[in-house]
Each structure stands twice: as structure tokens, then as C-alpha cells.
Write a protein that holds these residues in place. Structure first.
Motif, PDB file in Angstrom:
ATOM      1  N   CYS A 286       0.839  -1.195   0.000  1.00 60.62           N
ATOM      2  CA  CYS A 286       0.000   0.000   0.000  1.00 60.62           C
ATOM      3  C   CYS A 286       0.874   1.245   0.000  1.00 60.62           C
ATOM      4  O   CYS A 286       1.819   1.335   0.792  1.00 60.62           O
ATOM      5  N   PHE A 287       0.567   2.181  -0.880  1.00 53.64           N
ATOM      6  CA  PHE A 287       1.134   3.522  -0.786  1.00 53.64           C
ATOM      7  C   PHE A 287      -0.016   4.493  -0.974  1.00 53.64           C
ATOM      8  O   PHE A 287      -0.706   4.454  -1.991  1.00 53.64           O
ATOM      9  N   ILE A 288      -0.215   5.357   0.009  1.00 51.39           N
ATOM     10  CA  ILE A 288      -1.392   6.210  -0.004  1.00 51.39           C
ATOM     11  C   ILE A 288      -1.152   7.461  -0.825  1.00 51.39           C
ATOM     12  O   ILE A 288      -1.780   7.677  -1.869  1.00 51.39           O
ATOM     13  N   ALA A 334      -4.908   3.162   7.979  1.00 52.55           N
ATOM     14  CA  ALA A 334      -6.241   3.751   7.903  1.00 52.55           C
ATOM     15  C   ALA A 334      -6.245   5.187   8.402  1.00 52.55           C
ATOM     16  O   ALA A 334      -6.970   6.051   7.879  1.00 52.55           O
ATOM     17  N   THR A 335      -5.416   5.481   9.403  1.00 46.98           N
ATOM     18  CA  THR A 335      -5.329   6.846   9.913  1.00 46.98           C
ATOM     19  C   THR A 335      -4.817   7.788   8.848  1.00 46.98           C
ATOM     20  O   THR A 335      -5.379   8.868   8.609  1.00 46.98           O
ATOM     21  N   LEU A 385     -10.577  10.832  13.133  1.00 48.99           N
ATOM     22  CA  LEU A 385     -10.270  10.482  11.748  1.00 48.99           C
ATOM     23  C   LEU A 385     -10.800   9.093  11.402  1.00 48.99           C
ATOM     24  O   LEU A 385     -11.436   8.888  10.361  1.00 48.99           O
ATOM     25  N   LEU A 386     -10.530   8.141  12.263  1.00 52.10           N
ATOM     26  CA  LEU A 386     -10.916   6.758  11.990  1.00 52.10           C
ATOM     27  C   LEU A 386     -12.430   6.579  12.026  1.00 52.10           C
ATOM     28  O   LEU A 386     -12.987   5.820  11.229  1.00 52.10           O
ATOM     29  N   ALA A 394     -11.752   2.359   2.008  1.00 50.59           N
ATOM     30  CA  ALA A 394     -10.628   2.675   2.884  1.00 50.59           C
ATOM     31  C   ALA A 394     -10.137   1.414   3.570  1.00 50.59           C
ATOM     32  O   ALA A 394     -10.926   0.536   3.896  1.00 50.59           O
ATOM     33  N   PRO A 395      -8.809   1.312   3.781  1.00 49.14           N
ATOM     34  CA  PRO A 395      -8.289   0.106   4.444  1.00 49.14           C
ATOM     35  C   PRO A 395      -8.830  -0.018   5.843  1.00 49.14           C
ATOM     36  O   PRO A 395      -9.013   0.967   6.542  1.00 49.14           O
ATOM     37  N   SER A 396      -9.098  -1.235   6.258  1.00 52.49           N
ATOM     38  CA  SER A 396      -9.632  -1.469   7.597  1.00 52.49           C
ATOM     39  C   SER A 396      -8.542  -1.773   8.582  1.00 52.49           C
ATOM     40  O   SER A 396      -7.395  -1.941   8.220  1.00 52.49           O
TER      41      SER A 396
END
Length: 396
Positions: A286-288, A334-335, A385-386, A394-396
């Protein structure tokens, strides 16, 4: 005929994630082979580190000194339209957060991490490109143009090459974030730029109508300047946009410009990041988005988490049956996903980052997230945020 695994673990990729995992596994007594297609040192973008990665550097024995590391105190957000700016000093974050971090020259930084893996006992081989991977019940076969390497476990740390995501067709882009970046480096900065930077060496994040830009000071009177946009990135976008800003012109007057580079399609997650006898970490998982400089820290912390659980699993012999998912790492990702989403798709940047009405405790919470101190459970801003994530994927 079944091939006997020659190694406990094969790590593909010797960047920050791969070298971190290799070093920790080798220290734990495991046989580790690292296959890296590039020779080192090699250029890489992603030059601003976060305080949240300080502990793993210390654990690896990588000392932040010399011509690689430039200490930074925080981040400064600047709106080019209004001229408003706000400085976020890591020292003002919630208690327990390291008060500073560093900017690094990635070619040298990555080489230091690679050397730490070698010193720990990992066999690191450059110039070996993986051509195929086949997972069996009892082993994983990794084929390069030179040889077939069987191992008990495979770690994909191939960054944006995303070896296993490409093999499995499991890469999903984050369409709602930036799509491309165009950037360059300047050397021989004028004294005016060095005076402006002072001792804090804060990264400047410039909010612009055509995207956002960065200015990152590096050791040796150098500066990294780039622009991120949602559309197609071109050299003209940088030359006629960010480099024409008042700050950029002041800091680069008389400096020597280097090559202009473009990277794109980097905001991607791997929908199948792990399976029996393999796992993806770092950008391969993952790269956001580069806006909050979280990539290197998240990659190294995920590598640390995996290595710390894989080593005993290999000792027990149940590595194929162990669940290597990490709620702590997933919460951290996720944050930042939620933070980046708000940066791009709400008024967050101008109301909270540049606003003057943020309460003291909220500001401390924002600072802790910006610092990468996202493994704690006592930050109300992080909880907000979460709880408020808007994206269904969105990733969990």
C-alpha cells in the motif's frame, strides 16, 4: 521432485521495507536471501522522514548522522493564494512522540539500510530481477534470470513494481488522491535560502490551485522541489507553476538545477497483501500519497511487525498457517488514509491546518498524527479520523 528450500526467507527488494525485514530476520537467526534488481546507490524520491520511524532506525543501528541526514523540527503549510501559513513543530505533539525527524538523501539512506541487513547476516544480491514466483504447499519458488531459489517464505518488498499484486491482479488505485508528481533538485542554494530555512529545516507543503508542492532541504545546501497533481504531470507544470512562486524563486536564485523527473500511478493498495508462505510490505502492499511523508515510516514499521512474528513462526515450523495480518499496522494506514482523504476532498487543509481556531489539545493530536505517532490509543483526533472515514474502500 520437490526442491529443498535453501533459505528460510527470500525478500524481493532492498529498499527500506525489504532491508528492515531482512535485517531483523537475519538477527533472529533465519537464513535470508535478498534479491534486488538495481545496483545501489540508486536514486529514489521520498526524502522526508517522520519521528514515528525513529525507534526502528535505532533498533537497526542506523545512526542519523553524516551527509545523509538533515534534522528537521516539523512541517510548515503555506497557502500560495492567501499567503497564510502555519508551522507544526513535532515537539508540541502529545507526550511520548519524538520531537524531531530527518530529511534524507534516499540513495545513501537506502544503502545504509541495505548495509544493516548485510551486517546482520542477510545475503543481499543486486542485479537479480525476479521473473516468476510459484507458491507450493511446502515452499515458494522464486525464479530470476540466473537461478531458481526455493524458500520457506517470500516477502514482496518491490515497491511500486508490486511484484505479487501484479502477479495476482490485485492492485487497486486510490483514484481520489494525487496521480502524478513532477520534481527536481537544486544544489548550491543561495545564502538567502539557507537563512530562511534556519535551524528548523521544516518541510514546506505549499497549497496551490493546481495541486500541492513540496520543498525539502537536504544536506549540502541542496533542495528537493516537486509538485503533485491529479491530472497529467509535465515539466512545464513545474516550471510554469511552483517554480514561479515567490518562495521558490527566492530559494533557487543562482542555484544549480538538476534533472526533472516524473512519477505517476503510485497511490495504490494491494487487495491481497498476504497468503500462505508470502506477504507484501511497504509500497508493494500500500502507498497512499506523499503529502504527509508517511511512506517510509509505514513501510519500515510494517516490515518490523512482520519480521517479529515471522521469525518465531519459522522456528515453530507453522509459517504457512500463521495469520500475519496486523491490526496495529492496518490502523496506522487507515489513519493516514483518512487524513489524506480530508486533505484532498474537504476543506481540512485550509480550516484545520491553516486555521487559527484549533484548540490546544486538538492541535497536539494533529501534530502526533503528522509525526507518524499513530500506534497509540489516546489521541482523540486520530479517533475522530478513523470514526469519520468516508471512503467505502478505505483500508480497515
Amino acid at each position: 521432485m520437490s526442491a529443498t528450500p535453501a533459505h528460510d526467507v527470500i525478500v524481493v527488494g532492498a529498499g527500506p521495507a525489504g532491508s528492515t525485514a531482512a535485517a531483523l530476520l537475519a538477527r533472529a537467526g533465519r537464513s535470508v536471501l535478498v534479491l534486488e534488481k538495481h545496483e545501489f546507490p540508486r536514486f529514489h524520491i521520498g526524502e522526508s522522514l517522520l519521528p514515528g520511524g525513529a525507534a526502528i532506525l535505532e533498533r537497526l543501528g542506523v545512526r542519523p548522522e553524516g551527509d545523509v541526514f538533515l534534522r528537521k523540527a516539523g512541517a510548515r503549510f503555506v497557502c500560495e493564494t492567501t499567503g497564510r501559513s502555519a508551522t507544526f513543530a513535532f515537539a508540541d505533539a502529545l507526550d511520548g512522540c519524538p520531537p524531531f525527524a530527518w530529511h534524507v538523501e534516499r540513495a545513501k539512506f537506502d544503502t545504509l539500510l541495505r548495509d544493516a541487513a548485510r551486517e546482520a547476516g542477510a545475503d543481499v544480491r543486486h542485479g537479480e530481477t525476479v521473473r516468476g514466483v510459484v507458491a507450493h504447499a511446502e515452499r515458494v519458488d522464486v525464479r530470476t534470470e540466473h537461478a531458481l531459489h526455493p524458500a520457506r517464505f517470500l516477502i514482496d518488498a518491490t515497491g511500486q513494481d508490486r511484484l505479487l499484486a501484479t502477479l495476482h491482479g490485485s492492485a487497486t488505485p486510490y483514484d481520489e488522491f494525487g496521480h502524478a508528481a513532477v520534481f527536481t533538485h537544486f544544489t548550491h542554494l543561495p545564502q538567502a535560502a539557507l537563512d530562511d530555512l534556519g535551524d528548523d529545516n521544516d518541510i514546506r507543503v505549499l497549497l496551490r490551485d493546481d495541486g500541492w508542492g513540496w520543498m525539502i532541504p537536504l544536506t549540502g545546501a541542496r533542495l528537493s522541489i516537486g509538485l503533485v497533481c491529479r491530472g497529467r504531470a509535465t515539466p512545464a507544470l513545474l516550471d510554469e507553476g511552483l517554480l514561479q512562486s515567490r518562495l521558490a524563486r527566492r530559494w533557487t536564485a543562482g542555484a544549480v538545477r538538476g534533472e526533472t523527473r516524473i512519477v505517476s500511478d503510485y497511490s495504490v493498495r494491494n487487495g491481497v497483501p498476504r497468503g500462505p508462505r508470502w506477504a507484501s510490505i511497504g509500497d508493494a502492499a500500500c502507498f497512499i500519497d506523499p503529502v504527509f511523508s508517511s511512506g517510509v515510516m509505514l513501510a519500515m514499521r510494517a516490515a518490523e511487525d512482520l519480521a517479529d512474528r515471522l521469525a518465531p513462526a519459522l522456528e515453530r515450523g507453522d509459517e504457512a498457517d500463521t495469520d500475519f495480518s496486523s491490526p496495529a499496522c492496518e490502523r496506522a494506514v487507515a489513519t493516514f488514509h483518512a487524513l489524506v482523504d480530508r486533505f484532498y476532498n474537504t476543506t481540512f487543509a485550509r480550516t484545520l491546518l491553516l486555521g487559527d481556531s484549533t484548540g490546544y489539545e486538538t492541535r497536539r493530536g494533529v501534530l502526533s498524527v503528522l509525526a507518524g505517532d499513530v500506534w497509540r490509543d489516546d489521541n482523540p483526533f486520530q479517533d475522530m479520523l478513523l470514526a469519520g472515514r468516508r471512503r467505502a474502500h478505505a483500508p480497515s
